[in-house]
Design a protein around this motif. Structure first.
Motif, short mmCIF file in Angstrom:
data_model
loop_
_atom_site.label_atom_id
_atom_site.label_comp_id
_atom_site.label_asym_id
_atom_site.label_seq_id
_atom_site.Cartn_x
_atom_site.Cartn_y
_atom_site.Cartn_z
N PRO A 1 29.64 37.08 57.60
CA PRO A 1 30.23 38.07 56.70
C PRO A 1 30.80 37.45 55.43
N SER A 2 30.59 38.15 54.31
CA SER A 2 31.04 37.76 52.96
C SER A 2 30.28 36.58 52.39
N ARG A 3 29.18 36.18 53.04
CA ARG A 3 28.40 35.03 52.54
C ARG A 3 27.24 35.53 51.70
N PRO A 4 27.14 35.09 50.43
CA PRO A 4 25.96 35.44 49.63
C PRO A 4 24.88 34.37 49.79
N VAL B 1 26.04 39.38 52.81
CA VAL B 1 26.20 39.84 54.20
C VAL B 1 27.59 40.47 54.31
N GLN B 2 27.65 41.70 54.76
CA GLN B 2 28.94 42.39 54.89
C GLN B 2 29.44 42.44 56.33
N ARG B 3 28.52 42.45 57.27
CA ARG B 3 28.89 42.38 58.69
C ARG B 3 27.74 41.76 59.46
N GLY B 4 28.05 41.14 60.58
CA GLY B 4 27.01 40.46 61.35
C GLY B 4 26.69 39.10 60.78
#
Length: 614
Positions: A344-347, A308-311
């Motif tokens: 955001p930033s969560r895989p 996740v890059q945004r939201g």
């Protein structure tokens, strides 16, 4: 307005009007844009020297040539532009955070681990997240990409870091490059006992091209011969100057095997990200990001690891990822635990997609399943057109005639199927780099994830020369295997990428027309000439070197000049007996089907041998 086009064929004139067509468009698509009959466009293309049917995907150059003939400015839209226009038609903006600065909150850095093969990237990640990835890898090399989030403490504050693990073999250049594009910071792993190697510089190039800062992890400091200062000195040549040398790059000495100074590495990552990057994203918007990896799971269906890059991504969201769409049924973290939402930033691993997306495909959350399905369907249609364009190439009349005259240029068509999309992409990239000259070519007409299906076999049968199917860690479905056996479609299976590359290269070399070189067998000097009824002149000769063989090629040399070439030793006798060969120092009678033989002529005997390809 109708006006005569090429050869007097009636078709609408464009008067310079611009029309936009997607890649893989057909003449029917063109005809719909300009209100013409597809049959008339087929006729114009034939007049232009191109054999194309109304429903066949047309090469972009041919579309533009047709547009020029009809006074249209044809613009062939790139897949990226076409996708952007598709999303805009649904009022979706991809790649931008909604709201202003006040809506953006700090997010963890996304880190990609790069470096030369065998320098310990996987071991380092094992140490970071205390898990063993390498044990299940074929050939001991990381074949897949994964993403993991870890926690650390810096200055008494809990901080998170997301790691993207990229494969180490040079064949996976494309995957590593994509990893750099989705990352904020690169950890460059260099072995203290080995120093800078070709893939080390390759990784630096990828990181530099992506414009991301680098933290250097000098690994294997516990190994005999380790020299950390040598590594620092070598890397100064590439613009990575350590802080202790007056530069700005953080170097951290670690031992992945002994789990030594891992905390120091994590701290260096956080400090570099804080100093050089302003990492923020809006968590209060529909999620957008990238698929890091995807595969087909027997029990759970399509499973995609997304970043996740945004939201914020939530269970129950309608999602579209590349050509796949679905509803998020469940999300799992790197340890297999259920997750309700991912910021955001969560895989996370996402379950619920109807198909397997490609590694690197963007994903986005949309309002409902219907919109997700429409976007995915349009992308599928575009992908299918592109595949058709690859599997069929339009030929000019001149090319068809030339192929007929000279023998067709050989081309190997391939269909790639693998267990995960990253491996397929890397295999494709490696295969396309194989170069065996201009005589043969290689074209990949489809790549995908999952078992080999009937559709793959049918595409192989429908392609011009018949495509070979490569299965990388996958097997065919039963119906597909039966169809392949029945129709004689070649399916090959691999689990290690090197083997696939070597075999395909060997196959390409095998398609080359053989090259022959002349091999001298022997010479004989004419001592007497005999006239034999119904045969002509026979040379009574002495074999002066090598051997003379019956049915071998021969030439006649007189005073050092070739007077007759392309002859054959049609008869060979010793006294009154026929012989298959006569060796040096023996006399024989030689008939070469040529009567103008004189005393002291030399008969050279040779054969054409195939040259091995290198």
């Amino acid at each position: 307005m109708q006006a005569p086009a090429a050869g007097g064929i009636s078709a609408p004139r464009g008067n310079g009007k611009t029309i936009r067509l997607p890649q893989g468009a057909t003449l029917t698509d063109f005809a719909e844009k300009i209100g013409a009959n597809p049959a008339s466009l087929v006729a114009i293309m034939m007049h232009l020297g191109k054999m194309v049917t109304a429903t066949q995907s047309v090469d972009p150059d041919d579309l533009q040539a047709l547009g020029l003939e009809l006074d249209f400015d044809v613009q062939v839209v790139s897949p990226e532009d076409e996708d952007r226009a598709l999303l805009e038609s649904f009022d979706i903006e991809y790649g931008e955070d909604e709201g202003g600065e006040e809506n953006q909150l700090p997010r963890p850095p996304v880190v990609t681990v790069m470096g030369h093969v065998d320098h310990g990237k996987t071991k380092l990640l094992d140490a970071v997240r205390s898990a063993n990835v390498q044990a299940g890898e074929a050939g001991g090399i990381t074949q897949h990409i994964g993403a993991y989030q870890v926690e650390t403490q810096v200055d008494g504050e809990d901080r998170k870091i997301t790691f993207i693990d990229t494969p180490g073999h040079e064949a996976f250049t494309a995957m590593r490059a994509r990893g750099a594009d989705t990352t904020d910071l690169v950890v460059l792993v260099v072995a203290a006992d080995d120093g800078v190697k070709p893939q080390t510089t390759e990784a630096i190039d990828h990181a530099t091209a992506a414009g991301v800062p680098i933290v250097v992890a000098v690994n294997k400091i516990d190994v005999e011969g380790a020299d950390t200062n040598r590594v620092r000195a070598q890397l100064t040549e590439y613009g990575l100057v350590a802080e202790e040398f007056g530069g700005s790059t953080q170097f951290v000495d670690v031992s992945a095997k002994q789990r030594e100074n891992i905390d120091g590495l994590l701290e260096a990552i956080v400090l570099t990200a804080d100093a050089e990057l302003d990492l923020k994203a809006n968590p209060d918007m529909p999620a957008q990001g990238s698929a890091i990896e995807a595969h087909l799971d027997k029990g759970r269906g399509a499973v995609a690891t997304v970043l996740v890059q945004r939201g914020t991504l939530r269970v129950g969201d309608s999602i579209v990822c590349g050509v796949a769409n679905g509803r998020v049924r469940a999300m799992l973290d790197e340890n297999g635990n259920n997750v309700k939402e991912a910021g955001p930033s969560r895989p996370v691993m996402v379950l619920g997609l109807a198909a397997v997306p490609g590694a690197g495909d963007n994903f986005l959350v949309v309002d409902d399943d219907r919109i997700a399905r429409q976007i995915a369907d349009k992308r599928v249609a575009r992908k299918r057109n592109a595949e058709l364009l690859k599997s069929r190439k339009s030929s000019s009349l001149e090319e068809l005639f030339k192929d007929f005259q000279e023998g067709k240029r050989q081309e190997l068509l391939l269909i790639l199927k693998g267990d995960v999309s990253g491996s397929v992409e890397a295999l494709e990239d490696s295969l396309l780099k194989i170069d065996v000259g201009d005589e043969v070519g290689l074209r990949i007409i489809r790549r995908g994830v999952g078992a080999i299906t009937q559709d793959d076999v049918n595409l192989s049968l429908a392609s011009e020369e018949g495509a070979v199917i490569l299965g990388f860690n996958v097997r065919p479905e039963r119906n597909a295997q039966d169809l392949a056996d029945r129709e004689g479609v070649d399916i090959r299976y691999y689990s290690v990428i090197y083997q696939a590359i070597d075999e395909i290269e060997a196959a390409l070399k095998g398609m080359l027309k053989p090259e022959f070189e002349e091999a001298q067998l022997g010479t004989a000097q004419v001592r007497e000439i005999f006239k034999v009824p119904r045969i002509g002149n026979v040379a009574g000769s002495m074999v002066t070197s090598g051997i003379i063989q019956r049915n071998a090629k021969a030439r006649l040399v007189r005073d050092g000049v070739v007077v007759a070439d392309n002859l054959t030793v049609s008869s060979l006798r010793r006294f009154k007996e026929d012989a298959t060969e006569v060796r040096e120092g023996f006399e024989c009678g030689i008939g070469v089907g040529y009567n103008d033989i004189k005393l002291d002529d030399v008969i050279e005997c040779f054969e054409m041998r195939e040259k091995p390809r290198t």
